[in-house]
Design a protein around this motif. Structure first.
Motif, PDB file in Angstrom:
ATOM      1  N   ASP A  75      -0.505 -23.355  -8.903  1.00  0.00           N
ATOM      2  CA  ASP A  75       0.507 -24.180  -9.606  1.00  0.00           C
ATOM      3  C   ASP A  75      -0.116 -25.189 -10.620  1.00  0.00           C
ATOM      4  O   ASP A  75      -1.260 -25.452 -10.286  1.00  0.00           O
ATOM      5  CB  ASP A  75       1.421 -24.785  -8.778  1.00  0.00           C
ATOM      6  CG  ASP A  75       0.636 -25.693  -7.684  1.00  0.00           C
ATOM      7  OD1 ASP A  75       0.676 -26.926  -8.105  1.00  0.00           O
ATOM      8  OD2 ASP A  75       0.263 -25.383  -6.532  1.00  0.00           O
ATOM      9  N   GLU A  76       0.780 -25.616 -11.238  1.00  0.00           N
ATOM     10  CA  GLU A  76       0.294 -26.512 -12.339  1.00  0.00           C
ATOM     11  C   GLU A  76      -0.313 -27.810 -12.080  1.00  0.00           C
ATOM     12  O   GLU A  76      -1.390 -28.212 -12.470  1.00  0.00           O
ATOM     13  CB  GLU A  76       1.195 -26.861 -13.678  1.00  0.00           C
ATOM     14  CG  GLU A  76       1.839 -25.465 -14.505  1.00  0.00           C
ATOM     15  CD  GLU A  76       0.341 -25.244 -15.086  1.00  0.00           C
ATOM     16  OE1 GLU A  76      -0.075 -25.999 -15.837  1.00  0.00           O
ATOM     17  OE2 GLU A  76       0.246 -23.954 -15.297  1.00  0.00           O
ATOM     18  N   GLU A  77       0.210 -28.208 -10.902  1.00  0.00           N
ATOM     19  CA  GLU A  77      -0.239 -29.716 -10.564  1.00  0.00           C
ATOM     20  C   GLU A  77      -1.600 -29.495  -9.773  1.00  0.00           C
ATOM     21  O   GLU A  77      -2.506 -30.358 -10.012  1.00  0.00           O
ATOM     22  CB  GLU A  77       0.612 -30.143  -9.168  1.00  0.00           C
ATOM     23  CG  GLU A  77       0.257 -31.543  -8.786  1.00  0.00           C
ATOM     24  CD  GLU A  77       1.384 -32.162  -7.773  1.00  0.00           C
ATOM     25  OE1 GLU A  77       0.874 -32.925  -7.178  1.00  0.00           O
ATOM     26  OE2 GLU A  77       2.186 -31.488  -7.659  1.00  0.00           O
ATOM     27  N   THR A  78      -1.738 -28.230  -9.136  1.00  0.00           N
ATOM     28  CA  THR A  78      -3.111 -28.280  -8.319  1.00  0.00           C
ATOM     29  C   THR A  78      -4.213 -27.886  -9.629  1.00  0.00           C
ATOM     30  O   THR A  78      -5.406 -28.252  -9.577  1.00  0.00           O
ATOM     31  CB  THR A  78      -2.985 -26.806  -7.506  1.00  0.00           C
ATOM     32  OG1 THR A  78      -2.076 -27.082  -6.387  1.00  0.00           O
ATOM     33  CG2 THR A  78      -4.444 -26.606  -6.640  1.00  0.00           C
TER      34      THR A  78
END
Length: 420
Positions: A190-193
């Motif tokens: 995902d984007e945050e990771t």
């Protein structure tokens, strides 16, 4: 009127459980004192920049969990989330790093993190920590770990394990970082990771989500890319731990939650606590002092969770600490007797005996019930007739036996009874 309650996620410790908490704290601290560590008392809040720079802006601690506010002077301050940065600030500020090395300090106190409250994870947590600063010696790493292990063993804990690894240093971590980032970029994260992987890819290895952990199964490991110097350091730490009789399990996927760790990293884990299984941990932080404006000196330390260690002791069914409020409970029968027993209680306290007294004009029956609830071993009962004969009645609350004791012999008799 609405009743007040404690803030969410912050436990109250009341008698008798608070006695066990104090025993855990003092036992862990005593292990540090025996190894020559001196006590340091730290501020509960510090300049926010100290933690942002020292702990690492990419960490969950700094980005999500700190209690930060602006004081009346317009300064940004933060309730301390951990102890190492504050200790390093104090060492630099007061010039301890320019004296005899290593500087060996220990501390106890409350730390604060805004986390989702659950069993074993609180927003206010009690810790015991040590820091050994100024010497890069694998034997010192082993000593720090052994101090923590000795504290746990002194409490009677047996159901824990020590996990150990090496996180490398500036000579080998950059190349490993590139390898890890290359691996992570190929994963459907995902984007945050993904953002985290670009800032500090090692933090991704600490992700607890099962779906992410499955993706990381074939990730390259730091321990396989250590420089010869870091490899030698790690092997010597293990050799010293073996010589000290400290058992450990190598965990190459161990990643500490703070950015400053290098080389040795370790965690004590207790499986009786469920998901929040860590009861303490730490590691080496060779670049932290320079990062905070001090000399290029190495350091190693740990933080042990007192709350979680108490939960671990409960999980093992250990009786930790003297949960009795007092050893002797004084029961006066009448005002004249109360005046005398107040003095007797003070004299016993002065001799080191823990003593309470029945206040409020309780009758004999009510006072003896209070004596039983106090956890006292002995009751000193006195009425007018006893005072006329210059004696008191000493009652053993375990077996119910009772005998008259002269006031002059009371202290000696009480101490003998408590020692028996």
């Amino acid at each position: 009127m609405t009743a007040f309650t404690a803030p969410r996620g912050i436990p109250d410790y009341l008698p008798p459980e608070s006695a066990a908490l104090l025993t855990v704290r003092d036992t862990l601290a005593e292990a540090a004192r025996r190894a020559g560590y001196g006590y340091v008392e730290l501020p509960v809040f510090e300049d926010t920049a100290l933690f942002a720079r020292g702990v690492g802006e990419s960490t969950d601690v700094v980005s999500k969990e700190m209690y930060t506010f602006t004081d009346r002077g317009g300064r940004s301050v933060t309730l301390r989330p951990e102890g190492t940065a504050g200790v390093m600030r104090a060492v630099i500020e007061h010039g301890l790093d320019r004296g005899q090395l290593p500087v060996k300090l220990y501390y106890t106190g409350q730390f604060f993190r805004y986390e989702r409250p659950q069993a074993g994870r609180y927003r206010q947590l009690l810790q015991v920590g040590v820091e050994a600063i100024g010497v890069d010696d694998p034997a010192l790493d082993a000593e720090v770990i052994a101090v923590a292990d000795a504290g746990y063993r002194a409490l009677g804990l047996t159901g824990y394990r020590l996990e150990l690894t090496s996180l490398g240093d500036s000579t080998c971590r950059p190349e490993y970082r590139e390898r890890l980032q290359e691996f992570l970029r190929a994963l459907p994260l995902d984007e945050e990771t993904r953002r985290r992987a670009e800032i500090n890819p090692l933090r991704v290895l600490d992700d607890k989500r099962p779906e992410v952990r499955e993706l990381l199964a074939d990730a390259p490991l730091m321990v396989d890319h250590l420089s010869p110097e870091c490899r030698e350091h790690y092997e010597e730490v293990k050799e010293h731990l073996t010589g000290l009789g400290v058992k450990f399990t190598e965990n190459p996927r161990l990643v500490r939650g703070l950015d400053y760790y290098t080389k040795t990293a370790f965690e004590f884990v207790h499986d009786g606590l469920g998901a929040q299984s860590g009861i303490g941990g730490g590691g080496r932080y060779d670049g932290l002092m320079a990062q905070l404006g001090g000399q290029e000196l190495s350091g190693i330390g740990f933080g042990l969770g007192v709350d979680r260690t108490l939960l671990a002791a409960r999980a093992e069914g250990l009786a930790v600490g003297d949960e009795a409020r007092c050893e002797v409970y004084c029961v006066p029968l009448g005002q004249a007797a109360k005046r005398q027993l107040v003095r007797i209680a003070a004299a016993l306290r002065g001799a080191g005996v823990r003593v309470d007294l029945a206040y409020g004009g309780k009758g004999l029956k009510g006072a003896m019930k209070a004596a039983g609830r106090s956890g006292a071993r002995l009751a000193v009962v006195a009425g007018d007739r006893d005072l006329e004969q210059d004696e008191v009645q000493l009652k053993d609350l375990r077996d119910g036996s009772q005998r008259a004791v002269g006031r002059a012999e009371l202290l000696t008799t009480v101490k003998e009874a408590l020692a028996g």
